[in-house]
Design an enzyme around this catalytic site. Structure first.
Site, PDB file in Angstrom:
ATOM      1  N   CYS A   1      14.464 -38.648 -28.204  1.00 31.48           N
ATOM      2  CA  CYS A   1      13.419 -39.368 -29.113  1.00 31.48           C
ATOM      3  C   CYS A   1      13.523 -40.837 -29.086  1.00 31.48           C
ATOM      4  O   CYS A   1      12.712 -41.702 -29.626  1.00 31.48           O
ATOM      5  CB  CYS A   1      13.514 -38.759 -30.382  1.00 31.48           C
ATOM      6  SG  CYS A   1      13.075 -37.170 -30.655  1.00 31.48           S
TER       7      CYS A   1
ATOM      8  N   HIS B   1      12.599 -45.432 -37.856  1.00 31.18           N
ATOM      9  CA  HIS B   1      12.270 -44.199 -37.060  1.00 31.18           C
ATOM     10  C   HIS B   1      11.493 -42.955 -38.109  1.00 31.18           C
ATOM     11  O   HIS B   1      10.689 -42.556 -37.793  1.00 31.18           O
ATOM     12  CB  HIS B   1      13.906 -43.518 -36.735  1.00 31.18           C
ATOM     13  CG  HIS B   1      13.450 -42.310 -35.911  1.00 31.18           C
ATOM     14  ND1 HIS B   1      13.097 -42.285 -34.667  1.00 31.18           N
ATOM     15  CD2 HIS B   1      13.834 -41.092 -36.215  1.00 31.18           C
ATOM     16  CE1 HIS B   1      13.061 -41.215 -34.259  1.00 31.18           C
ATOM     17  NE2 HIS B   1      13.506 -40.351 -35.118  1.00 31.18           N
TER      18      HIS B   1
ATOM     19  N   GLU C   1      19.261 -43.564 -41.752  1.00 30.20           N
ATOM     20  CA  GLU C   1      18.509 -44.782 -41.558  1.00 30.20           C
ATOM     21  C   GLU C   1      18.672 -45.823 -42.570  1.00 30.20           C
ATOM     22  O   GLU C   1      18.942 -46.990 -42.192  1.00 30.20           O
ATOM     23  CB  GLU C   1      17.095 -44.475 -40.921  1.00 30.20           C
ATOM     24  CG  GLU C   1      16.524 -45.694 -40.331  1.00 30.20           C
ATOM     25  CD  GLU C   1      15.179 -45.102 -39.849  1.00 30.20           C
ATOM     26  OE1 GLU C   1      14.599 -46.075 -39.078  1.00 30.20           O
ATOM     27  OE2 GLU C   1      14.721 -44.091 -40.193  1.00 30.20           O
TER      28      GLU C   1
ATOM     29  N   LYS D   1       5.167 -42.622 -38.641  1.00 29.90           N
ATOM     30  CA  LYS D   1       5.323 -41.119 -38.231  1.00 29.90           C
ATOM     31  C   LYS D   1       4.489 -40.292 -39.549  1.00 29.90           C
ATOM     32  O   LYS D   1       4.240 -39.218 -39.205  1.00 29.90           O
ATOM     33  CB  LYS D   1       6.601 -40.788 -38.056  1.00 29.90           C
ATOM     34  CG  LYS D   1       7.191 -41.150 -36.730  1.00 29.90           C
ATOM     35  CD  LYS D   1       8.626 -40.462 -36.611  1.00 29.90           C
ATOM     36  CE  LYS D   1       9.153 -40.871 -35.408  1.00 29.90           C
ATOM     37  NZ  LYS D   1       9.739 -42.343 -35.428  1.00 29.90           N
TER      38      LYS D   1
ATOM     39  N   HIS E   1       5.540 -37.283 -35.014  1.00 27.55           N
ATOM     40  CA  HIS E   1       6.695 -37.497 -34.227  1.00 27.55           C
ATOM     41  C   HIS E   1       6.313 -36.887 -32.609  1.00 27.55           C
ATOM     42  O   HIS E   1       6.406 -35.780 -32.579  1.00 27.55           O
ATOM     43  CB  HIS E   1       7.860 -36.996 -34.784  1.00 27.55           C
ATOM     44  CG  HIS E   1       9.266 -37.390 -33.934  1.00 27.55           C
ATOM     45  ND1 HIS E   1       9.054 -37.957 -32.888  1.00 27.55           N
ATOM     46  CD2 HIS E   1      10.633 -37.099 -34.272  1.00 27.55           C
ATOM     47  CE1 HIS E   1      10.428 -38.283 -32.556  1.00 27.55           C
ATOM     48  NE2 HIS E   1      11.134 -37.846 -33.508  1.00 27.55           N
TER      49      HIS E   1
ATOM     50  N   PHE F   1      18.124 -36.648 -30.753  1.00 25.56           N
ATOM     51  CA  PHE F   1      19.037 -35.628 -30.577  1.00 25.56           C
ATOM     52  C   PHE F   1      19.848 -36.243 -29.379  1.00 25.56           C
ATOM     53  O   PHE F   1      19.470 -36.827 -28.553  1.00 25.56           O
ATOM     54  CB  PHE F   1      18.586 -34.643 -30.019  1.00 25.56           C
ATOM     55  CG  PHE F   1      17.491 -33.685 -31.266  1.00 25.56           C
ATOM     56  CD1 PHE F   1      17.685 -34.259 -32.530  1.00 25.56           C
ATOM     57  CD2 PHE F   1      16.889 -32.503 -31.030  1.00 25.56           C
ATOM     58  CE1 PHE F   1      17.151 -33.552 -33.511  1.00 25.56           C
ATOM     59  CE2 PHE F   1      16.267 -31.734 -32.089  1.00 25.56           C
ATOM     60  CZ  PHE F   1      16.517 -32.445 -33.386  1.00 25.56           C
TER      61      PHE F   1
END
Length: 416
Positions: free
Chosen positions: A165, A305, A316, A337, A342, A401
């Site tokens: 990502c 993010h 975050e 997002k 996403h 990830f």
């Protein structure tokens, strides 16, 4: 390094203007999945692009040859080059490079063909005579970079970055490196992903990462909200034209933003888990500030993010506090997002495009659906409505990830 052209295919209507209008309006493009029958799945919502490849100028041969992700990437590359005003006949082709990011490659084409070859999954041994001629291209993710290179007449370095990502951010960061080291004069850079397919949905269902809010798709993506219950899968692409600032000025190009710094770290911890202290993301932010010779007080906006999972939003928030100190409580932070979902590897480049447009227009996009803030996420997350703001420097971050953590700083064109 500067951005002189932008092309975007994002959920909702395609095109950079439609994308900007959507994310500054606070509207959402999340809806019930239409690309396949999602009835058996736990999560049946996604952010889909209203994309007609023929209407976007792709030929029948290109449409048949390319996976949906490839189609997105080529359309965006053509948009970006046109937007940049760059005459590709003037730049030697060996001085034009391509850097494309993708998390899952040609997922849709691969899955569709496997279903045919295996007779719906019933046959272990398959008859290759039923395969389409382009199946090998679907299996090789670098096909996406090759297609963008062909569309861009690029004969310089061409590469695909696949870091989950953060791939979209990392691909733009790599593009800056190519310019800095002198390997290219122009880089066509960004990312593309089209992961809304049964196999991807099943994988995220298995780890309960996606939102099961099927009754209210428009409000399913709720970053930083106390009632958030997972991210919403999306799709799309953003491709940008990057040049050195002096070269862009000499040809009178419009400059959307300067790229001031980029850094990446890994937590070497867990494939999907995050440490709550946000140390690795904080280190990436600090390194980026150091490259740009800036301090936390210089940051005017953070593109988070902001995936909408419990652990990501807390991780975050901790990273911003750890890296920026008291400034973290003063600077506006938002997650687009909440509106476009996403799109895995593509989202990082889409968010870089959003940051460049935010600097260009002086507007901070909002975090949609943020009605009930999580007490553990206690920063200024710009709920519901966009804000006009004097923006000189913006920070964009990504988390993926595998433990990938990336950060990029962008500056307003012409800032002192």
């Amino acid at each position: 390094m500067v951005i002189t052209g932008i092309g975007v295919v994002a959920p909702g209507d395609p095109g950079t203007k439609a994308f900007w209008d959507l994310i500054t309006s606070g509207r959402t493009a999340t809806r019930a999945i239409t690309l396949f029958d999602a009835e058996p799945f736990r999560s049946r919502v996604a952010a889909e692009c209203d994309f007609d490849p023929a209407a976007e100028g792709l030929s029948p041969q290109e449409i048949r040859r390319m996976d949906r992700a490839g189609q997105f990437g080529v359309v965006c590359a053509r948009q970006a080059l046109a937007d940049s005003g760059l005459d590709t006949g003037v730049v030697p082709p060996e001085r034009v490079a391509v850097s494309v990011g993708s998390a899952v490659g040609c997922t849709m084409g691969l899955e569709e063909e496997y279903v045919v070859l295996s007779d719906g999954g019933r046959n272990w041994l398959v008859d290759p005579s039923y395969a389409v001629p382009h199946l090998y291209g679907y299996m090789v993710p670098s096909t996406l970079a090759t297609e963008v290179a062909w569309a861009s007449c690029a004969e310089g370095p061409v590469g695909l970055i696949s870091t989950g990502c953060t791939a979209g951010l990392d691909a733009v960061g790599y593009a800056c490196r190519l310019l800095w080291e002198g390997s290219a004069d122009v880089v066509v850079a960004g990312a593309t992903d089209a992961p809304i397919s049964p196999i991807t949905s099943a994988c995220f269902d298995a780890i309960k990462a996606t939102s099961p809010n099927n009754e209210d798709p428009g409000h399913a993506s709720r970053p930083f909200d106390a009632e958030r219950d997972g991210f919403v899968l999306g799709e799309g692409a953003a491709i940008m034209v990057l040049e050195r600032r002096d070269a862009a000025r000499r040809r009178g190009a419009q400059i959307y933003a300067e790229i001031l710094g980029f850094a990446s770290r890994s937590n070497a911890y867990h494939m999907t888990g995050l440490k709550p202290d946000g140390r690795e993301m904080a280190e990436a932010i600090k390194e980026t500030l150091g490259q740009a010779r800036l301090v936390p007080e210089d940051i005017d906006y953070i593109n988070a993010h902001g995936s909408g999972t419990k652990q990501n939003d807390r991780h975050e928030t901790a990273a911003f506090k750890r890296s920026l100190g008291g400034r973290a409580y003063e600077v506006p932070v938002s997650s687009i997002k909440s509106m476009i979902g996403h799109s895995l590897g593509a989202i990082g480049s889409i968010e870089v495009a959003a940051c460049a447009l935010a600097l260009h227009h002086g507007v901070v996009p909002p975090t949609a659906n943020l009605h009930n803030p999580d007490p553990e996420c206690d920063l200024d997350y710009v709920p519901l409505a966009a804000r006009e703001a004097d923006l000189d420097v913006v920070l964009s971050v990504g988390s993926g990830f595998g433990g990938f953590q990336s950060a990029m700083l962008l500056g307003r064109a012409g800032r002192p």
